[in-house]
Design a protein around this motif. Structure first.
Motif, PDB file in Angstrom:
ATOM      1  N   TYR A 189       0.704  -1.045   0.036  1.00  0.00           N
ATOM      2  CA  TYR A 189       0.054   0.156  -0.142  1.00  0.00           C
ATOM      3  C   TYR A 189       0.611   1.169   0.047  1.00  0.00           C
ATOM      4  CZ  TYR A 189      -3.935  -3.000   1.678  1.00  0.00           C
ATOM      5  OH  TYR A 189      -4.501  -4.035   2.111  1.00  0.00           O
TER       6      TYR A 189
ATOM      7  N   GLN B 124       0.713   5.599   1.369  1.00  0.00           N
ATOM      8  CA  GLN B 124      -0.226   6.206   2.166  1.00  0.00           C
ATOM      9  C   GLN B 124       0.062   7.814   1.892  1.00  0.00           C
ATOM     10  OE1 GLN B 124      -0.101   5.832   6.517  1.00  0.00           O
ATOM     11  NE2 GLN B 124      -2.149   6.981   6.693  1.00  0.00           N
TER      12      GLN B 124
ATOM     13  N   MET C  77      -5.611  10.691   2.051  1.00  0.00           N
ATOM     14  CA  MET C  77      -5.876   9.595   0.782  1.00  0.00           C
ATOM     15  C   MET C  77      -6.236   8.146   1.937  1.00  0.00           C
ATOM     16  SD  MET C  77      -6.014  11.305  -1.943  1.00  0.00           S
ATOM     17  CE  MET C  77      -6.254   9.991  -2.874  1.00  0.00           C
ATOM     18  N   GLY C  78      -5.920   8.258   2.915  1.00  0.00           N
ATOM     19  CA  GLY C  78      -6.114   6.683   3.401  1.00  0.00           C
ATOM     20  C   GLY C  78      -4.862   6.064   2.633  1.00  0.00           C
ATOM     21  N   LEU C  79      -5.055   4.683   2.972  1.00  0.00           N
ATOM     22  CA  LEU C  79      -4.188   3.482   2.090  1.00  0.00           C
ATOM     23  C   LEU C  79      -4.749   3.168   0.893  1.00  0.00           C
ATOM     24  CD1 LEU C  79      -3.324   3.573   5.433  1.00  0.00           C
ATOM     25  CD2 LEU C  79      -2.349   1.353   4.682  1.00  0.00           C
TER      26      LEU C  79
ATOM     27  N   PHE D  53       3.376   0.792   2.920  1.00  0.00           N
ATOM     28  CA  PHE D  53       3.257  -0.246   3.837  1.00  0.00           C
ATOM     29  C   PHE D  53       3.000  -1.451   3.181  1.00  0.00           C
ATOM     30  CE2 PHE D  53       2.880   2.091   7.827  1.00  0.00           C
ATOM     31  CZ  PHE D  53       2.382   3.278   7.604  1.00  0.00           C
TER      32      PHE D  53
END
Lengths: 112, 116
Positions: B35, B37, B41-43, B90
């Motif tokens: 992911y 981040q 935007m979140g993940l 991540f």
């Protein structure tokens, strides 16, 4: 395609107060997850909600799931400063690949 | 039990340089994920590997490649870094057992990448 919307995106609270974070999702989600992230850190799993009506509690946090309304809530009771963090909800796409779709997160600040 | 580990923790690149982000898990999980981040935007899912030997694109795969080296390791490569790839990356893993009703993903500590 699953879409997840959180609100509010920013939340400033006083210690001792109660508040709720809302997580709406667009299509059927097999599971609903809540994560916590402290600044500069990774994501920590808080709750996994498996079915309609599921309610889970840990300390001052309680999460619930209403699959008919496609809504999950994270309720904070008597907030304390240590709860300051960013909270994410995420829905799970089905099939064999189990992909998570995250909301944008709620930045919670608890002030003395 | 280290869980999910990522290297490096921090990296600064110049535009056009290449690099590989490494991820390893010791939980014997089948599935692994990358992911990114970004603020507000979140993940967002870049690539994932449902099992050893398979990889698939996620929501934002452009500019990235992945390799599932074995069951433990899943690497993310930037062939020609761009400033738009400045982000926190991540890695996560998940057990793929059908009997596991939670299907929870466990996240690594992240790699903070800056592309100048």
């Amino acid at each position: 395609e699953l879409k997840v919307e959180q609100n509010p995106l920013f939340l400033s609270m006083q210690e001792g107060k109660n508040y709720t974070i809302y997580c709406n999702y667009s299509t059927t989600s097999d599971r609903l997850y809540w994560y916590r992230q402290d600044p500069g850190k990774s994501l920590e799993s808080l709750f996994v909600l498996l079915s309609n009506g599921a309610v889970k509690q840990e300390g001052r946090l309680m999460a619930s799931l209403d699959t008919k309304a496609r809504l999950s809530t994270l309720h904070i009771t008597a907030a304390v400063h240590d709860l300051s963090a960013t909270y994410f909800c995420a829905g799970l796409s089905g099939g064999s690949n189990y992909k998570l779709t995250f909301g944008k997160g709620t930045l919670l600040t608890v002030n003395p | 039990n280290a869980g999910v580990t990522q290297t490096p923790k921090f990296q600064v690149l110049k535009t056009g340089q290449s690099m590989t982000l490494q991820c390893a898990q010791d939980m014997n999980h089948n599935s692994m994920y990358w992911y990114r981040q970004d603020p507000g935007m979140g993940l967002r899912l870049i690539y994932y590997s449902a099992s050893e030997g398979t990889t698939d694109k996620g929501e934002v795969p452009n500019g990235y490649n992945v390799s599932r080296l074995n069951k433990r390791e899943f690497s993310l490569r930037l062939e020609s870094a761009a400033p738009s790839q400045t982000s926190v990356y991540f890695c996560a893993s998940r057990d793929g057992l059908a009997a596991s009703s939670y299907n929870e993903q466990f996240f690594g500590p992240g790699t903070r990448l800056t592309v100048l």
